[in-house]
Design a protein around this motif. Structure first.
Motif, short mmCIF file in Angstrom:
data_model
loop_
_atom_site.label_atom_id
_atom_site.label_comp_id
_atom_site.label_asym_id
_atom_site.label_seq_id
_atom_site.Cartn_x
_atom_site.Cartn_y
_atom_site.Cartn_z
N MET A 7 31.22 13.51 -16.63
CA MET A 7 32.50 13.47 -15.91
C MET A 7 33.47 12.45 -16.54
O MET A 7 34.67 12.53 -16.32
CB MET A 7 32.29 13.11 -14.45
N GLY A 8 32.95 11.51 -17.32
CA GLY A 8 33.80 10.53 -17.98
C GLY A 8 34.10 10.87 -19.43
O GLY A 8 34.94 10.24 -20.05
N ILE A 9 33.43 11.88 -19.96
CA ILE A 9 33.62 12.26 -21.36
C ILE A 9 34.66 13.37 -21.51
O ILE A 9 35.46 13.37 -22.44
CB ILE A 9 32.27 12.75 -21.97
N VAL A 10 34.63 14.34 -20.59
CA VAL A 10 35.46 15.53 -20.70
C VAL A 10 36.64 15.46 -19.73
O VAL A 10 36.51 14.96 -18.62
CB VAL A 10 34.59 16.79 -20.39
N SER A 11 37.78 15.98 -20.14
CA SER A 11 38.97 15.99 -19.28
C SER A 11 38.98 17.21 -18.38
O SER A 11 38.73 18.34 -18.83
CB SER A 11 40.25 15.99 -20.12
N GLY A 12 39.29 16.99 -17.11
CA GLY A 12 39.44 18.09 -16.15
C GLY A 12 40.61 18.99 -16.48
O GLY A 12 40.71 20.10 -15.94
N ALA A 13 41.51 18.55 -17.35
CA ALA A 13 42.62 19.40 -17.77
C ALA A 13 42.12 20.54 -18.66
O ALA A 13 42.77 21.57 -18.78
CB ALA A 13 43.66 18.57 -18.54
N LYS A 14 40.93 20.35 -19.26
CA LYS A 14 40.40 21.33 -20.20
C LYS A 14 39.26 22.17 -19.65
O LYS A 14 39.04 23.28 -20.09
CB LYS A 14 39.94 20.62 -21.47
N VAL A 15 38.50 21.60 -18.72
CA VAL A 15 37.35 22.33 -18.17
C VAL A 15 37.25 22.12 -16.66
O VAL A 15 37.81 21.17 -16.11
CB VAL A 15 36.01 21.89 -18.83
N ASP A 16 36.49 22.97 -16.02
CA ASP A 16 36.16 22.82 -14.61
C ASP A 16 34.88 21.99 -14.56
O ASP A 16 33.78 22.51 -14.75
CB ASP A 16 35.96 24.19 -13.96
N LYS A 17 35.01 20.71 -14.34
CA LYS A 17 33.86 19.81 -14.38
C LYS A 17 32.84 20.14 -13.29
O LYS A 17 31.64 19.98 -13.49
CB LYS A 17 34.31 18.36 -14.26
N PHE A 18 33.31 20.58 -12.13
CA PHE A 18 32.38 20.94 -11.07
C PHE A 18 31.46 22.06 -11.55
O PHE A 18 30.24 21.98 -11.42
CB PHE A 18 33.12 21.39 -9.81
N ALA A 19 32.04 23.10 -12.10
CA ALA A 19 31.26 24.24 -12.57
C ALA A 19 30.32 23.84 -13.70
O ALA A 19 29.15 24.21 -13.71
CB ALA A 19 32.18 25.38 -13.02
N GLU A 20 30.82 23.08 -14.65
CA GLU A 20 30.02 22.67 -15.80
C GLU A 20 28.82 21.81 -15.40
O GLU A 20 27.77 21.89 -16.01
CB GLU A 20 30.88 21.90 -16.82
N ALA A 21 28.99 20.99 -14.37
CA ALA A 21 27.91 20.11 -13.92
C ALA A 21 27.00 20.79 -12.90
O ALA A 21 25.96 20.23 -12.52
CB ALA A 21 28.48 18.83 -13.33
N GLY A 22 27.39 21.99 -12.45
CA GLY A 22 26.61 22.66 -11.42
C GLY A 22 26.83 22.07 -10.04
O GLY A 22 25.98 22.19 -9.15
N TYR A 23 27.98 21.42 -9.85
CA TYR A 23 28.31 20.81 -8.56
C TYR A 23 29.19 21.74 -7.74
O TYR A 23 29.86 22.62 -8.29
CB TYR A 23 29.05 19.48 -8.78
N HIS A 24 29.20 21.51 -6.45
CA HIS A 24 30.02 22.29 -5.52
C HIS A 24 31.06 21.39 -4.88
O HIS A 24 30.70 20.33 -4.33
CB HIS A 24 29.14 22.93 -4.46
N ALA A 25 32.32 21.80 -4.95
CA ALA A 25 33.41 21.01 -4.39
C ALA A 25 33.47 21.18 -2.88
O ALA A 25 33.39 22.30 -2.37
CB ALA A 25 34.74 21.41 -5.01
N ALA A 26 33.61 20.08 -2.18
CA ALA A 26 33.81 20.08 -0.74
C ALA A 26 35.14 19.39 -0.46
O ALA A 26 35.50 18.43 -1.13
CB ALA A 26 32.67 19.34 -0.04
N LYS A 27 35.86 19.91 0.53
CA LYS A 27 37.12 19.29 0.93
C LYS A 27 36.83 18.06 1.77
O LYS A 27 35.95 18.09 2.63
CB LYS A 27 37.95 20.27 1.77
#
Length: 187
Positions: free
Chosen positions: A82-102
């Protein structure tokens, strides 16, 4: 005799935090930060300091909110990512296998998989040079049941947070308990 190192970004350990924000289109993002922590007990406030160049910076400014997730040692690979890759370029949640909660109390996301999450409403920002320090009023702290102690409160030994050594750029865990605060020194 002590050796002087001049001005450095060094304390023996800083917390590894996953900063949750939404971008303009509402896309959730996580960013790893180690410049943050508690700054006030009444009202309860926490800080995180980011560079303007980060993708998360504008999310905090626009939404006036952020979350701080405390990952477990078993999540060090994802936290580092999460500190290496920019969220402007990738969906970090998807790449890490995480699920976004509001967030329940603020307009910011968090990862369901992170054991401890703090929801913060932006109350102040301070430009310090390369970084802007964002002060957030804590609106809620939530923890997985698996990290709660017998008294029902979050237990650091069960959370197993990651700490960061900024001089050597090494992630570590916490050691053993050394005694009860505001008690051990009185003996």
């Amino acid at each position: 005799m002590k050796k002087s190192f001049g001005p450095q970004t060094y304390l023996p350990a800083t917390p590894v935090l996953l900063v949750g924000t939404y971008d303009k289109e509402g896309k959730p993002n996580l960013m790893t930060a180690a410049w943050g922590g508690i700054c006030c007990s009444n009202p309860v406030c926490m800080t995180v300091s980011l560079r303007k160049a980060t993708y998360s910076y504008s999310g905090i400014v626009e939404r006036k909110a952020f979350t701080l997730g405390v990952p477990s040692q078993s999540q060090v690979k994802e936290a580092d990512y999460m500190g290496i890759v920019s969220g402007a370029k990738v969906d970090k949640f998807a790449e890490a296998g995480y699920h976004a909660a509001k967030g329940d109390f603020v307009d910011a996301p968090y990862a369901e998989e992170i054991p401890l999450v703090v929801e913060c409403e932006l109350v102040e920002s301070l430009e310090l040079g390369l970084h802007t320090m964002f002060v957030g009023k804590v609106m809620d702290v939530k923890a997985d049941g698996s990290v709660l102690a017998e008294d029902g409160l979050p237990d650091v030994s069960r959370i197993k947070p990651i700490v960061y050594d900024p001089i050597h750029k090494i992630y570590s865990g916490l050691g053993e308990s050394l005694g009860k605060g505001f008690s051990v020194g009185g003996k």
